[in-house]
Design a protein around this motif. Sequence first.
Motif, short mmCIF file in Angstrom:
data_model
loop_
_atom_site.label_atom_id
_atom_site.label_comp_id
_atom_site.label_asym_id
_atom_site.label_seq_id
_atom_site.Cartn_x
_atom_site.Cartn_y
_atom_site.Cartn_z
N MET A 233 0.84 -1.20 0.00
CA MET A 233 0.00 0.00 0.00
C MET A 233 0.88 1.25 0.00
SD MET A 233 -2.75 1.26 2.78
CE MET A 233 -3.44 -0.37 2.98
N SER A 234 0.50 2.22 -0.82
CA SER A 234 1.31 3.42 -0.90
C SER A 234 1.07 4.31 0.32
CB SER A 234 0.98 4.20 -2.17
OG SER A 234 -0.31 4.75 -2.07
N PHE A 235 1.98 5.22 0.52
CA PHE A 235 1.84 6.15 1.63
C PHE A 235 0.58 6.99 1.46
CE2 PHE A 235 2.57 10.35 3.47
CZ PHE A 235 2.78 9.98 4.78
N ASP A 236 0.29 7.39 0.20
CA ASP A 236 -0.90 8.19 -0.08
C ASP A 236 -2.17 7.45 0.37
OD1 ASP A 236 0.57 10.24 -1.12
OD2 ASP A 236 0.43 9.51 -3.18
N SER A 237 -2.20 6.15 0.06
CA SER A 237 -3.37 5.35 0.43
C SER A 237 -3.50 5.25 1.94
CB SER A 237 -3.26 3.94 -0.14
OG SER A 237 -3.31 3.99 -1.53
N PHE A 238 -2.35 4.99 2.58
CA PHE A 238 -2.38 4.86 4.03
C PHE A 238 -2.89 6.14 4.67
CE2 PHE A 238 -0.35 5.45 8.16
CZ PHE A 238 -0.87 4.35 8.80
N PHE A 239 -2.41 7.24 4.17
CA PHE A 239 -2.82 8.54 4.69
C PHE A 239 -4.32 8.76 4.46
CE2 PHE A 239 -3.11 13.20 4.57
CZ PHE A 239 -2.58 13.46 5.81
N PHE A 240 -4.77 8.36 3.28
CA PHE A 240 -6.19 8.50 2.96
C PHE A 240 -7.06 7.69 3.93
CE2 PHE A 240 -9.94 6.79 0.72
CZ PHE A 240 -10.59 7.97 0.42
N LEU A 241 -6.63 6.45 4.21
CA LEU A 241 -7.39 5.57 5.11
C LEU A 241 -7.41 6.13 6.52
CD1 LEU A 241 -6.17 2.07 3.91
CD2 LEU A 241 -8.41 3.10 3.55
N LEU A 242 -6.25 6.61 6.97
CA LEU A 242 -6.16 7.16 8.32
C LEU A 242 -7.06 8.38 8.44
CD1 LEU A 242 -4.50 6.43 10.83
CD2 LEU A 242 -2.95 8.27 10.22
N LEU B 14 -10.77 -1.17 6.10
CA LEU B 14 -9.69 -0.66 6.95
C LEU B 14 -10.03 0.59 7.77
CD1 LEU B 14 -6.27 -1.29 5.19
CD2 LEU B 14 -6.92 -1.81 7.53
N PRO B 15 -10.70 1.61 7.17
CA PRO B 15 -10.97 2.79 7.99
C PRO B 15 -11.79 2.47 9.24
CG PRO B 15 -11.43 3.25 5.70
CD PRO B 15 -11.14 1.79 5.80
N TYR B 16 -12.67 1.48 9.13
CA TYR B 16 -13.51 1.14 10.28
C TYR B 16 -12.73 0.34 11.30
CZ TYR B 16 -16.68 2.99 6.98
OH TYR B 16 -17.25 3.83 6.07
N PHE B 17 -11.81 -0.49 10.81
CA PHE B 17 -10.87 -1.17 11.71
C PHE B 17 -10.09 -0.15 12.49
CE2 PHE B 17 -9.68 -5.66 10.12
CZ PHE B 17 -11.00 -6.03 10.20
N ILE B 18 -9.53 0.80 11.73
CA ILE B 18 -8.70 1.83 12.37
C ILE B 18 -9.56 2.62 13.35
CG2 ILE B 18 -7.28 3.88 11.97
CD1 ILE B 18 -6.63 2.74 9.20
N GLU B 19 -10.77 2.93 12.93
CA GLU B 19 -11.67 3.69 13.80
C GLU B 19 -11.91 2.93 15.11
OE1 GLU B 19 -15.45 4.51 12.05
OE2 GLU B 19 -16.27 5.31 13.92
N GLY B 20 -12.27 1.66 15.01
CA GLY B 20 -12.51 0.85 16.20
C GLY B 20 -11.27 0.76 17.06
N MET B 21 -10.13 0.60 16.39
CA MET B 21 -8.87 0.48 17.11
C MET B 21 -8.54 1.77 17.85
SD MET B 21 -5.74 -1.31 15.18
CE MET B 21 -4.72 0.14 15.13
N LEU B 22 -8.78 2.91 17.20
CA LEU B 22 -8.47 4.19 17.84
C LEU B 22 -9.37 4.40 19.06
CD1 LEU B 22 -7.90 6.61 14.81
CD2 LEU B 22 -6.20 5.63 16.37
N ILE B 23 -10.65 4.07 18.93
CA ILE B 23 -11.55 4.18 20.08
C ILE B 23 -11.03 3.29 21.20
CG2 ILE B 23 -13.87 3.69 20.95
CD1 ILE B 23 -15.00 4.41 18.27
N GLY B 24 -10.66 2.05 20.84
CA GLY B 24 -10.16 1.10 21.82
C GLY B 24 -8.88 1.58 22.49
#
Lengths: 293, 232
Positions: A1-10, A216-226
């Motif tokens: 995954m490119s940095f741009d994509s990672f940034f977009f997901l985050l 992924l964004p929802y994973f990240i979202e859940g993870m950040l809340i956690g």
Amino acid sequence: MSFDSFFFLLKSAVNNLFRNLLLTLASILVLVLCLVILGSTLLVVDNVNVFVEEIGENQVAVFLDESFTQEQIDGFMTQLAQIGNIEEITYETKEQALQNYMESLGDDYFFENPLEADTFRDSVLFKIQDLTKYEQTMYEVKKLDGIANVRERKDLVARILELRETVAFLSICIVLLFFFVSVFIITVSVKLSVFSRRLEINIMKYVGAADYFIQLPYFIEGMLIGLAAGTISLFVEIYLYQSVLFPLFADFGMFAPVSMSANMPFWLLFFLGAGTVVGIIGSVFPVKKYLKV
Amino acid sequence: MCVLILFKDVSKRYKNGTVALRHVNLEIKDGEFVFITGNSGAGKSSMVRLLMCEDIPTSGDLIVNGSNTQKLSRRQIPKYRRQIGIVFQDFRLIPNLNVYDNIAFSLRVVGRRRREIVRKVNTAMELVGLVHKARVYPNQLSGGEQQRVAVARALVNNPRLIIADEPTGNVDPSLSVEIMNMFLQINRMGITVVVVTHEQHLVDQMGQRVVSIRDGRIISDTSWEKGDTDEF
Ligand SMILES: Nc1ncnc2c1ncn2[C@@H]1O[C@H](COP(=O)(O)OP(=O)(O)OP(=O)(O)O)[C@@H](O)[C@H]1O
Ligand SMILES: [Mg+2]
């Protein structure tokens, strides 16, 4: 995954969190509550175990034949050790027994005629490791030669067993219950987030975004809340333990309560880990439904 | 010209028993412009759903650009869709993203890099004539403009094929011709275009191939008259 994509997901994940800020805060709050209850349960279990260790000392005293020579006594101790499931074997002379007894009474007691060491007897003290095999082990012990008398504390053993079982059962119930509550909270939060983004998800499907990219964004979202809840919980727990639980156990006076700071790496891992795991598990289900197109 | 889309005796029956398509045979060549017309419930959107691989035929085969849609795995479907741009009747623009970001969205979610995105989005905006509205939000655009954004979003990933399901359904009738002309222009760039519509008068004045369906069957195809096809 490119940095741009990672940034977009985050960015998407963080946007999700802020889009439903009130809900995010509410779920963090409830999650903190759950995690603190989980942590406190573990701490109580820890302390109960220490307490049990403490009161379980010198469970059994074996009084030997008074005519036993030192050699015979040593032989007996060796045989005893060989039975297995026995620990902390000590030999206590009657002088030591008297001293221990006096100490256990404290300084306030005063005897007109000081007690004599002869009131006591030399004894072998020990403790059964696995209490569930108590009867079996004691049966083996009693088969040894030279035992004049055995002092058991059967009711204490029964109580300890009962206490341990109850605490284990309750703690498992609490852990399971609050684990599911936590997962549920994240699920609700992520579900709403997914729902408010169903148009985006729909378009992502049509333009050919990979499933993992959508999730992924929802994973990240859940993870950040956690993670956020985990971090806050750690501090809340430290405070709660120091100011409420620890003094409570200390007042009880029969044992030295465990210290949280001695185990800080574990607690750090526990709270951040539990938060993250709950966050990830909670965000798996809500997205699945919308992945079909 | 090679065949891009091939419906081979395709039938579609929904779970509730409705038969939406009956033994459809249709060949669309690479670079063609095709209208699909028919009354409401004729099965037009069902064809689109099959083309987008949202659904698979109950019987028969649908082959698009060499791949049989029934045989695509879950992981292959996204790749398959990247060669198709889709335009909906209801635009489906994301309200909190401006024109630029709406178009860029379809590149970002397939993992394209920033530079490529900037270049492609600008080209697409020029193509639909919306460069001056790049920072405007969808609710500040007319229906026609919104549909042009949607077209740009469909185009931006360089698809082989553009599918539009009733693209003029939600825009002012006076703008319908303009939108159709835009599709013609896209077709001239070499992209195959399939436009679903029930606006017969519009279709008649465009002079392109028209496939008519009724009750899930193809009842006429202007290419038959020209004798392009040897089937049927
Ligand atoms: N998901 C579904 N489940 C069951 N039946 C469906 C489903 N989708 C469509 N149908 C039925 O299949 C038939 C064809 O529907 P389709 O949407 O393809 O028609 P259409 O030609 O696009 O019509 P319109 O011009 O109104 O959009 C209709 O009878 C419809 O009720
Ligand atoms: Mg339709």
